[in-house]
Motif scaffolding. Structure first.
Motif, PDB file in Angstrom:
ATOM      1  N   TYR A 163       0.890  -1.118   0.124  1.00 46.48           N
ATOM      2  CA  TYR A 163       0.013   0.171  -0.054  1.00 46.48           C
ATOM      3  C   TYR A 163       1.047   1.321   0.185  1.00 46.48           C
ATOM      4  CZ  TYR A 163      -4.398  -2.552   0.896  1.00 46.48           C
ATOM      5  OH  TYR A 163      -5.278  -3.537   0.736  1.00 46.48           O
ATOM      6  N   PHE A 164       1.931   1.030   0.965  1.00 53.51           N
ATOM      7  CA  PHE A 164       2.737   2.455   0.969  1.00 53.51           C
ATOM      8  C   PHE A 164       3.235   2.837  -0.530  1.00 53.51           C
ATOM      9  CE2 PHE A 164       6.916   4.366   1.639  1.00 53.51           C
ATOM     10  CZ  PHE A 164       6.507   5.442   2.596  1.00 53.51           C
ATOM     11  N   ASN A 165       3.559   1.940  -1.406  1.00 48.90           N
ATOM     12  CA  ASN A 165       4.323   2.020  -2.660  1.00 48.90           C
ATOM     13  C   ASN A 165       3.463   2.124  -3.961  1.00 48.90           C
ATOM     14  OD1 ASN A 165       7.250   2.090  -1.795  1.00 48.90           O
ATOM     15  ND2 ASN A 165       6.640   0.136  -1.008  1.00 48.90           N
ATOM     16  N   ARG A 166       2.001   2.248  -3.566  1.00 50.71           N
ATOM     17  CA  ARG A 166       1.307   2.315  -4.584  1.00 50.71           C
ATOM     18  C   ARG A 166       0.973   3.684  -5.166  1.00 50.71           C
ATOM     19  NH1 ARG A 166      -4.232  -1.393  -2.860  1.00 50.71           N
ATOM     20  NH2 ARG A 166      -2.941  -3.540  -2.963  1.00 50.71           N
ATOM     21  N   LEU A 219      -4.879   3.698   0.749  1.00 45.57           N
ATOM     22  CA  LEU A 219      -5.702   3.399   1.889  1.00 45.57           C
ATOM     23  C   LEU A 219      -5.849   1.932   1.997  1.00 45.57           C
ATOM     24  CD1 LEU A 219      -8.518   5.905   1.504  1.00 45.57           C
ATOM     25  CD2 LEU A 219      -6.733   6.161   3.019  1.00 45.57           C
ATOM     26  N   GLY A 220      -5.732   1.640   3.184  1.00 49.83           N
ATOM     27  CA  GLY A 220      -5.485   0.176   3.707  1.00 49.83           C
ATOM     28  C   GLY A 220      -4.701  -0.390   4.777  1.00 49.83           C
ATOM     29  N   LYS A 221      -4.510  -1.634   4.761  1.00 49.12           N
ATOM     30  CA  LYS A 221      -3.931  -2.252   5.962  1.00 49.12           C
ATOM     31  C   LYS A 221      -3.312  -3.468   5.513  1.00 49.12           C
ATOM     32  CE  LYS A 221      -5.024  -4.076  10.752  1.00 49.12           C
ATOM     33  NZ  LYS A 221      -6.045  -4.123  11.599  1.00 49.12           N
ATOM     34  N   GLU A 222      -1.870  -3.677   5.951  1.00 48.09           N
ATOM     35  CA  GLU A 222      -1.296  -4.799   5.658  1.00 48.09           C
ATOM     36  C   GLU A 222      -0.302  -5.125   6.588  1.00 48.09           C
ATOM     37  OE1 GLU A 222       1.544  -4.600   2.190  1.00 48.09           O
ATOM     38  OE2 GLU A 222       1.330  -2.184   2.444  1.00 48.09           O
ATOM     39  N   THR A 223       0.386  -6.410   6.494  1.00 47.86           N
ATOM     40  CA  THR A 223       1.376  -6.661   7.679  1.00 47.86           C
ATOM     41  C   THR A 223       2.483  -7.467   6.763  1.00 47.86           C
ATOM     42  OG1 THR A 223       0.077  -6.826   9.586  1.00 47.86           O
ATOM     43  CG2 THR A 223       2.177  -7.986   9.489  1.00 47.86           C
ATOM     44  N   VAL A 224       3.878  -6.877   6.782  1.00 42.65           N
ATOM     45  CA  VAL A 224       4.826  -7.638   6.163  1.00 42.65           C
ATOM     46  C   VAL A 224       5.905  -8.178   7.124  1.00 42.65           C
ATOM     47  CG1 VAL A 224       4.503  -6.130   4.019  1.00 42.65           C
ATOM     48  CG2 VAL A 224       6.127  -5.509   5.745  1.00 42.65           C
ATOM     49  N   ASN A 225       6.509  -9.058   6.696  1.00 44.10           N
ATOM     50  CA  ASN A 225       7.652  -9.786   7.628  1.00 44.10           C
ATOM     51  C   ASN A 225       8.936  -9.233   7.162  1.00 44.10           C
ATOM     52  OD1 ASN A 225       5.704 -11.680   8.608  1.00 44.10           O
ATOM     53  ND2 ASN A 225       5.843 -12.864   6.585  1.00 44.10           N
ATOM     54  N   ILE A 267      14.671 -10.895   8.790  1.00 45.88           N
ATOM     55  CA  ILE A 267      15.238 -11.769   9.787  1.00 45.88           C
ATOM     56  C   ILE A 267      14.143 -12.404  10.934  1.00 45.88           C
ATOM     57  CG2 ILE A 267      16.803 -11.886  11.496  1.00 45.88           C
ATOM     58  CD1 ILE A 267      18.762 -10.045  10.367  1.00 45.88           C
ATOM     59  N   SER A 268      13.413 -11.417  11.305  1.00 50.84           N
ATOM     60  CA  SER A 268      12.437 -11.610  12.126  1.00 50.84           C
ATOM     61  C   SER A 268      11.067 -10.557  12.261  1.00 50.84           C
ATOM     62  CB  SER A 268      12.911 -11.710  13.466  1.00 50.84           C
ATOM     63  OG  SER A 268      13.548 -10.386  13.977  1.00 50.84           O
ATOM     64  N   GLY A 269      10.253 -10.789  12.854  1.00 50.70           N
ATOM     65  CA  GLY A 269       9.306  -9.671  13.168  1.00 50.70           C
ATOM     66  C   GLY A 269       8.413  -9.252  11.947  1.00 50.70           C
ATOM     67  N   THR A 270       7.429  -8.264  12.178  1.00 50.08           N
ATOM     68  CA  THR A 270       6.554  -7.829  11.319  1.00 50.08           C
ATOM     69  C   THR A 270       6.568  -6.291  11.224  1.00 50.08           C
ATOM     70  OG1 THR A 270       4.639  -7.998  12.993  1.00 50.08           O
ATOM     71  CG2 THR A 270       4.904  -9.901  11.396  1.00 50.08           C
ATOM     72  N   VAL A 271       5.860  -5.636  10.317  1.00 54.01           N
ATOM     73  CA  VAL A 271       5.662  -4.194  10.476  1.00 54.01           C
ATOM     74  C   VAL A 271       4.241  -4.103   9.925  1.00 54.01           C
ATOM     75  CG1 VAL A 271       6.896  -3.648   8.273  1.00 54.01           C
ATOM     76  CG2 VAL A 271       6.216  -2.066   9.697  1.00 54.01           C
ATOM     77  N   LEU A 272       3.441  -3.300  10.664  1.00 53.34           N
ATOM     78  CA  LEU A 272       1.895  -3.252  10.240  1.00 53.34           C
ATOM     79  C   LEU A 272       1.908  -1.657   9.838  1.00 53.34           C
ATOM     80  CD1 LEU A 272      -1.113  -3.718  10.412  1.00 53.34           C
ATOM     81  CD2 LEU A 272      -0.887  -2.735  12.741  1.00 53.34           C
ATOM     82  N   TYR A 273       1.119  -1.633   8.630  1.00 49.43           N
ATOM     83  CA  TYR A 273       0.521  -0.147   7.738  1.00 49.43           C
ATOM     84  C   TYR A 273      -0.769  -0.393   8.042  1.00 49.43           C
ATOM     85  CZ  TYR A 273       0.015   2.962   4.011  1.00 49.43           C
ATOM     86  OH  TYR A 273      -0.466   3.909   3.287  1.00 49.43           O
ATOM     87  N   MET A 306      -8.920   7.277   6.922  1.00 49.85           N
ATOM     88  CA  MET A 306      -9.594   8.582   7.602  1.00 49.85           C
ATOM     89  C   MET A 306      -9.799   8.403   8.975  1.00 49.85           C
ATOM     90  SD  MET A 306      -9.566  10.127   4.775  1.00 49.85           S
ATOM     91  CE  MET A 306     -10.509  11.404   5.372  1.00 49.85           C
ATOM     92  N   ALA A 307      -9.633   9.482   9.457  1.00 51.16           N
ATOM     93  CA  ALA A 307     -10.054   9.780  10.900  1.00 51.16           C
ATOM     94  C   ALA A 307     -10.612  11.156  11.179  1.00 51.16           C
ATOM     95  CB  ALA A 307      -8.495   9.709  11.546  1.00 51.16           C
ATOM     96  N   GLY A 308     -11.891  11.143  11.480  1.00 50.35           N
ATOM     97  CA  GLY A 308     -12.554  12.361  11.584  1.00 50.35           C
ATOM     98  C   GLY A 308     -12.316  13.248  10.414  1.00 50.35           C
ATOM     99  N   LEU A 309     -11.990  14.523  10.267  1.00 48.07           N
ATOM    100  CA  LEU A 309     -11.756  15.323   9.159  1.00 48.07           C
ATOM    101  C   LEU A 309     -10.296  15.239   8.553  1.00 48.07           C
ATOM    102  CD1 LEU A 309     -13.508  18.589  10.590  1.00 48.07           C
ATOM    103  CD2 LEU A 309     -14.530  16.755   9.298  1.00 48.07           C
ATOM    104  N   GLY A 310      -9.626  14.473   8.925  1.00 43.79           N
ATOM    105  CA  GLY A 310      -8.369  13.980   8.479  1.00 43.79           C
ATOM    106  C   GLY A 310      -7.938  12.561   8.301  1.00 43.79           C
ATOM    107  N   ALA A 311      -6.783  12.393   8.395  1.00 41.35           N
ATOM    108  CA  ALA A 311      -6.204  11.181   8.223  1.00 41.35           C
ATOM    109  C   ALA A 311      -5.284  10.447   9.381  1.00 41.35           C
ATOM    110  CB  ALA A 311      -5.605  10.974   6.785  1.00 41.35           C
ATOM    111  N   ARG A 312      -5.492   9.250   9.412  1.00 41.18           N
ATOM    112  CA  ARG A 312      -4.389   8.628  10.382  1.00 41.18           C
ATOM    113  C   ARG A 312      -3.620   7.647   9.876  1.00 41.18           C
ATOM    114  NH1 ARG A 312      -1.579   9.304  14.965  1.00 41.18           N
ATOM    115  NH2 ARG A 312      -1.350   7.693  16.352  1.00 41.18           N
ATOM    116  N   ILE A 313      -2.411   7.487   9.786  1.00 34.44           N
ATOM    117  CA  ILE A 313      -1.536   6.483   9.131  1.00 34.44           C
ATOM    118  C   ILE A 313      -0.777   5.776  10.489  1.00 34.44           C
ATOM    119  CG2 ILE A 313       0.254   5.751   7.869  1.00 34.44           C
ATOM    120  CD1 ILE A 313      -0.342   8.386   6.151  1.00 34.44           C
TER     121      ILE A 313
END
Length: 729
Positions: free
Chosen positions: A604-607, A614-620, A623-629, A633-640
């Motif tokens: 999503y970040f690179n589209r 806009l959207g939600k994803e988790t990548v690995n 070596i280890s772990g994950t990052v959630l993107y 929208m959040a009210g009159l603005g946006a939240r990432i």
């Protein structure tokens, strides 16, 4: 209040691109730049280490005072580190020179920290002379390519090669009145010589000598044909070696020679050393000879030694006695005496005729050889645990004389006083070991001396002070990314490393030296310019290595060597690794590499499209772990939301055994309103090679991008430091 989809489509691209701006490297993003986020955020992959220099050349037997070193240029190198190790020879029981050839045992010192060309001339002897011991040494060199480019390491050092100086001819000698028509000159061969030049003077001054001949190849003899008018003139001959490259050695020792005059007297038939005062007395050597069967004969006394074939005249004036006591002899040398007879020329009253020299020199069948009683020619001390062994080679003398010697060993815990006898060993009661050494186990002391006693109870002077190599110090710790008081940061943003060690429990070393390498197991070089002196009553020591060449993300390996008063030691501490902390500015740059790597993976970040982001994803992590993107929208603005959980992509120095370079846990979030302004929030905690935290709470969003505020950066052990938002632009 409802926000139309049209507003969302206009606003969201600015909002989402502002998030990427917060993590990008220092790449211009002006108008007209239509690269995708993934192209902009990650630079091209580069090699992580410079290539090792090749084609190392070190000259041998080429120059009398210097050694030339050259190597191939390395792409990307800003300079080269040149190191040198000096290997002095020892002698085996047959007198042959023996060199340490295991390069892993060599201790390299920095010769030049920065060499900006691919060659260097090492001037070993600015003022060479024939007695310079450097002519016997081997000099090992190695070269490391260096860079100041972040993220690229210096090369490994080259395999060492040794060079040698071009020695002068030794043992030059000439006939001393053996013929009326010629003088033969001889000398020892010089390795690397292609020819020899023979020069002659009437004074003992090489500058005044004129070249009279040349010989080529391996010839080491020259005959000087003299005329009748040259008979009786004392000449000094000097030999110069010429290398294959045309370099000239320094002059040999002066070789005194002359052709006798017709009618000259004969030299003494017998020349001998006084049996009572000549072989093994404490202060002098007396030489005696048979009287010449000539009225009013007088004599001159000459001497050479086992270390110098130069003929030295001992009697400034002619003497009538048939004996002479030499009080200038030194210990540790054999001396050879030759006598010259002088008589008045019956054809020219008032003129003295000189005989040939007596056949009693070092090369004669019956040399007049004498020596002062001396301590052992070579001695040392070894220590294993609490057991101390003193070893020595027999003092000078012939085999029968050596059998009569006794050796007294003394010890003290004070270098200058308090020596007491620990043992007396008779040579006749002990056979030398396979290495030719005699030995005895003695009480443990800090310092030792040894002397020789002969069958006449004459004592030698003491030999040099000896000290055993101390036991190994215990290297307690080497700091890793620690905040060290007194540590300085280099141009790569890396602070110094602190070593802490403890003195050996059973020894009191004189000092300590610190050795460092870039790879475990070998290639160490001494890094302290002066020994770190031990202090009475002090058990624990520290040293800070402000390594100017230290690179980010690189381990360095250390050993400590305890040394005695002579700065000798063989027992190293165990090896430990460490590395310096990073400056706050460098820390966030290294941390950000993992951030950028994670962003590259996000779909999503690179589209390209705004609403597509806009959207939600988790990548690995690799070596280890994950990052959630999670962007919405959040009210009159946006939240990432970007949340890292045990996320790691790279190993330290590319080595899995060293663990993850940066492991991230935490958030870096963005909140923005419709006017494209807003703030960031969140903290990311880092573990791995460089633990610490990075805070986003003070970053401001303006015009859809980071436009103010500061990042809070706090490596473990350091205070938090607020860095301007432009640090990552």
């Amino acid at each position: 209040m409802m926000i139309s989809k049209t507003l969302i489509c206009i606003f969201l691209p600015f909002l989402l691109s502002s998030c990427s701006d917060l993590f990008q490297t220092k790449i211009p993003m002006g108008s007209g730049n239509d690269s995708s986020l993934s192209d902009i955020l990650l630079p091209d992959t580069q090699a992580s280490k410079l290539e090792k220099p090749s084609e190392l050349f070190v000259s041998r037997e080429d120059n009398a005072s210097s050694i030339r070193i050259s190597w191939s240029q390395v792409s990307g190198a800003s300079s080269y580190l040149l190191e040198r190790a000096t290997v002095e020879p020892t002698q085996d029981k047959d007198g042959n020179l023996v060199y340490e050839e295991d390069v892993s045992k060599l201790a390299f010192d920095t010769l030049r920290e920065y060499v900006y060309t691919n060659s260097y001339t090492d001037i070993i002897l600015p003022n060479p002379n024939i007695e310079s011991p450097e002519y016997s040494n081997r000099y090992y060199y190695r070269v490391t390519a260096r860079t100041r480019t972040d993220g690229i390491d210096d090369s490994d050092p080259t395999d060492p090669l040794y060079g040698t100086l071009f020695s002068p001819p030794l043992n030059a000698s000439a006939d001393l009145g053996l013929s009326t028509a010629q003088i033969n000159i001889r000398w020892s061969s010089v390795s690397g010589a292609s020819e020899y030049r023979i020069c002659r003077a009437e004074t003992d001054n090489a500058v005044m000598a004129d070249q009279i001949g040349t010989v080529y190849g391996n010839r080491t003899k020259y005959t000087d044909i003299v005329s009748e008018t040259q008979q009786g003139i004392e000449y000094y001959y000097y030999i110069y070696a010429v290398s294959s490259s045309g370099s000239l050695s320094i002059a040999s020792n002066p070789a005194l020679g002359f052709a006798k005059v017709e009618g000259a007297p004969e030299p003494p038939a017998e020349v001998f050393i006084s049996p009572e005062n000549g072989r093994g007395q404490s202060k002098s050597i007396t030489v005696e000879w048979s009287a010449a069967d000539i009225e009013n004969a007088t004599y001159l006394v000459y001497r050479t030694s086992s270390s110098d074939s130069t003929m030295t005249r001992l009697t400034p004036n002619r003497i009538q006695e048939c004996s002479y006591t030499d009080t200038t002899a030194k210990i540790g040398l054999y001396y050879y005496y030759q006598i010259q007879t002088l008589a008045e020329d019956p054809k020219n009253p008032g003129t003295q005729l000189k005989s040939a020299f007596s056949q009693s020199g070092a090369d004669s069948a019956s040399p007049a050889e004498g020596f002062i009683i001396s301590p052992p020619t070579e001695s040392g001390v070894t220590k294993i645990g609490d057991s101390v062994t003193v070893k020595w080679l027999p003092a000078i003398g012939n085999e029968e004389e050596q059998k009569t010697y006794r050796y007294r060993i003394y010890g003290s815990d004070d270098m200058t006083s308090g020596y007491e006898q620990l043992a007396e060993i008779s040579a006749s009661a002990q056979s030398p070991g396979s290495d030719g050494y005699l030995s005895v186990t003695v009480e443990a002391k800090t310092y030792y001396k040894i002397l020789t006693v002969n069958s006449k109870d004459a004592e030698s002077a003491f030999g040099s002070i000896m000290a055993p190599s101390p036991a190994a110090a215990t290297l307690i710790s080497v700091s890793k990314a620690a905040n060290i008081d007194g540590a300085a940061a280099n141009s790569s943003g890396v602070y110094g490393v602190q070593l802490t060690w403890k003195k050996p429990a059973t020894d009191n070393p004189y000092a300590y030296n610190i050795y460092r390498t870039t790879a475990p197991g070998g290639g160490y070089r001494k890094i302290n310019s002066e020994p770190i002196l031990a202090q009475a009553g002090k058990d624990t020591y520290t040293y800070i290595d402000n390594n100017d060449s230290a690179k980010v993300g690189k381990y360095y390996y250390y050993k400590v060597l305890a040394v005695n008063l002579l700065e000798q030691g063989i027992n190293y501490s165990e090896e430990q690794y460490g590395y310096g902390a990073l400056t706050h500015e460098q820390y966030i740059q290294e941390f950000n590499k993992t951030i950028i790597s994670s962003q590259k993976k996000m779909d999503y970040f690179n589209r390209p499209g705004s609403t597509d982001k806009l959207g939600k994803e988790t990548v690995n992590g690799d070596i280890s772990g994950t990052v959630l993107y999670d962007a919405g929208m959040a009210g009159l603005g946006a939240r990432i939301i970007i949340k890292y959980t045990n996320y790691a992509d790279t190993y330290t120095d590319g080595d899995a055994s060293k663990g993850a370079y940066f492991t991230l846990n935490g958030n870096c979030n963005t909140s923005a309103s419709m006017d494209q302004s807003g703030t960031m929030d969140g903290t990311i905690t880092c573990t791995g090679m460089y633990p610490g935290k990075v805070r986003y709470d003070k970053i401001q969003i303006k015009g859809g991008a980071a436009g103010g505020g500061t990042y809070g950066v706090q490596p473990d052990g350091f205070d938090n430091k607020e860095l301007d938002w432009t640090i990552l632009n």
